[in-house]
Motif scaffolding. Structure first.
Motif, PDB file in Angstrom:
ATOM      1  N   GLU A  72       0.844  -1.198   0.000  1.00 21.38           N
ATOM      2  CA  GLU A  72       0.000   0.000   0.000  1.00 21.38           C
ATOM      3  C   GLU A  72       0.884   1.256   0.000  1.00 21.38           C
ATOM      4  OE1 GLU A  72      -3.944   1.683   0.003  1.00 21.38           O
ATOM      5  OE2 GLU A  72      -3.190  -0.341  -0.336  1.00 21.38           O
ATOM      6  N   ASN A  73       0.608   2.146  -0.959  1.00 17.20           N
ATOM      7  CA  ASN A  73       1.334   3.409  -1.152  1.00 17.20           C
ATOM      8  C   ASN A  73       2.766   3.240  -1.655  1.00 17.20           C
ATOM      9  OD1 ASN A  73      -0.672   5.396  -0.586  1.00 17.20           O
ATOM     10  ND2 ASN A  73      -0.517   4.842   1.579  1.00 17.20           N
ATOM     11  N   GLU A  74       3.167   2.012  -1.956  1.00 13.52           N
ATOM     12  CA  GLU A  74       4.450   1.805  -2.632  1.00 13.52           C
ATOM     13  C   GLU A  74       4.297   2.256  -4.085  1.00 13.52           C
ATOM     14  OE1 GLU A  74       7.901  -1.604  -2.568  1.00 13.52           O
ATOM     15  OE2 GLU A  74       5.846  -2.279  -2.853  1.00 13.52           O
ATOM     16  N   ILE A  75       5.391   2.574  -4.745  1.00 13.01           N
ATOM     17  CA  ILE A  75       5.334   3.183  -6.077  1.00 13.01           C
ATOM     18  C   ILE A  75       5.558   2.156  -7.177  1.00 13.01           C
ATOM     19  CG2 ILE A  75       6.407   4.863  -7.627  1.00 13.01           C
ATOM     20  CD1 ILE A  75       7.075   6.528  -5.118  1.00 13.01           C
ATOM     21  N   PHE A  76       4.627   2.153  -8.111  1.00 17.02           N
ATOM     22  CA  PHE A  76       4.715   1.366  -9.340  1.00 17.02           C
ATOM     23  C   PHE A  76       5.078   2.311 -10.483  1.00 17.02           C
ATOM     24  CE2 PHE A  76       2.473   0.524 -13.344  1.00 17.02           C
ATOM     25  CZ  PHE A  76       2.921  -0.736 -13.672  1.00 17.02           C
ATOM     26  N   MET A  77       5.952   1.844 -11.374  1.00 16.31           N
ATOM     27  CA  MET A  77       6.255   2.597 -12.593  1.00 16.31           C
ATOM     28  C   MET A  77       6.059   1.696 -13.796  1.00 16.31           C
ATOM     29  SD  MET A  77       9.584   5.060 -12.112  1.00 16.31           S
ATOM     30  CE  MET A  77       9.266   5.879 -13.690  1.00 16.31           C
ATOM     31  N   PHE A  78       5.622   2.304 -14.897  1.00 17.01           N
ATOM     32  CA  PHE A  78       5.641   1.602 -16.172  1.00 17.01           C
ATOM     33  C   PHE A  78       6.467   2.429 -17.140  1.00 17.01           C
ATOM     34  CE2 PHE A  78       4.462   0.412 -20.418  1.00 17.01           C
ATOM     35  CZ  PHE A  78       4.504  -0.964 -20.342  1.00 17.01           C
ATOM     36  N   ILE A  79       7.366   1.741 -17.874  1.00 15.91           N
ATOM     37  CA  ILE A  79       8.278   2.413 -18.791  1.00 15.91           C
ATOM     38  C   ILE A  79       8.312   1.635 -20.100  1.00 15.91           C
ATOM     39  CG2 ILE A  79      10.614   3.297 -19.113  1.00 15.91           C
ATOM     40  CD1 ILE A  79      11.022   3.026 -16.067  1.00 15.91           C
ATOM     41  N   ASP A  80       7.891   2.259 -21.189  1.00 20.50           N
ATOM     42  CA  ASP A  80       7.957   1.603 -22.498  1.00 20.50           C
ATOM     43  C   ASP A  80       9.396   1.253 -22.841  1.00 20.50           C
ATOM     44  OD1 ASP A  80       5.299   1.441 -23.230  1.00 20.50           O
ATOM     45  OD2 ASP A  80       5.281   3.337 -24.316  1.00 20.50           O
ATOM     46  N   PRO A  81       9.618   0.208 -23.654  1.00 16.87           N
ATOM     47  CA  PRO A  81      10.991  -0.175 -23.993  1.00 16.87           C
ATOM     48  C   PRO A  81      11.690   0.772 -24.959  1.00 16.87           C
ATOM     49  CG  PRO A  81       9.425  -1.562 -25.153  1.00 16.87           C
ATOM     50  CD  PRO A  81       8.635  -0.740 -24.197  1.00 16.87           C
ATOM     51  N   ASP A  82      10.937   1.609 -25.699  1.00 14.18           N
ATOM     52  CA  ASP A  82      11.553   2.526 -26.665  1.00 14.18           C
ATOM     53  C   ASP A  82      11.973   3.832 -26.000  1.00 14.18           C
ATOM     54  OD1 ASP A  82       8.882   3.232 -26.273  1.00 14.18           O
ATOM     55  OD2 ASP A  82       8.626   4.002 -28.315  1.00 14.18           O
TER      56      ASP A  82
END
Length: 230
Positions: A72-82
């Motif tokens: 809870e409240n930890e940070i998720f990131m999404f990063i495209d490969p390009d």
């Protein structure tokens, strides 16, 4: 605080991962990088062609699964490969998310960019991305739907996350594309090999190789930006 950073690639995008993303990623103990491989639904690997929508579904499922694996409240990131990296993003993300639920790359005309963002794992964030998944068939891509929900947040209070844009040093050619074109009432638009030369700010943190069409053009654009910053 720890960040769980995810990227997802198909076979067509493996070169971005091996040649640009992995060699430049700002590795540090506070960032856990998770790399996922998914089937090549879109055989052409071209924007919004057949199979594109299924790839978008894989991407949104990654958002949801990754967020739910965070505390809870930890940070998720999404990063495209390009994407290629020129500096460390950790401090910016941590600072901004002290007071926000999510932060997105500014895609200029494209609104928020769901190819580079960070979000806290909380109830509204989980509901927001589940709403995207549940309504994806009604939209061309998840980014269009995300922008629809964010710009009409007064209608969707239960998923109205508190968000902001990253500064422009989280760079995309979209900042050039939005500049006035040669003809009145036009814009420069997406990058092609015939496009005019352009300047890249010297302090960029990332370069996201969107705002161009096709694998070869993305590679050319990544190389141009990399060479400009040598």
């Amino acid at each position: 605080m720890k960040i769980k950073a995810y990227t997802l690639f198909t076979d067509s995008h493996k070169k971005f991962l091996t040649d640009y993303f992995i060699p430049t990623f700002p590795y540090r103990k506070e960032i856990e990088l998770i790399i996922l491989h998914r089937p090549q639904h879109c055989k052409t690997a071209s924007f919004e062609t057949e199979g594109w929508h299924e790839t978008m579904r894989d991407k949104v499922n990654c958002f949801i699964e990754g967020i739910e694996k965070c505390n809870e409240n930890e940070i998720f990131m999404f990063i495209d490969p390009d994407i290629q990296f020129f500096s460390d993003f950790y401090d910016d993300i941590i600072s901004i998310l002290k007071n926000k639920d999510a932060v997105f790359q500014n895609d200029v005309f494209g609104g928020v960019n769901t190819g580079f963002f960070a979000a806290k794992n909380n109830k509204k964030v989980r509901s927001f991305f589940k709403t995207i998944l549940g309504n994806l068939d009604s939209f061309s891509q998840e980014q269009v739907l995300a922008n629809h929900l964010l710009t009409n947040s007064s209608q969707f209070q239960s998923i109205a996350i508190d968000w902001t844009f990253l500064p422009d040093k989280y760079w995309t050619y979209g900042h050039i594309a939005a500049q006035p074109g040669k003809d009145q009432n036009t814009y420069k638009g997406s990058w092609t090999p015939e496009a005019d030369d352009f300047n890249v700010p010297s302090d960029i943190v990332i370069h996201h190789a969107n705002w161009t069409a096709g694998i070869d053009n993305k590679i050319n654009l990544l190389n141009i930006v990399k060479n400009k910053l040598k």
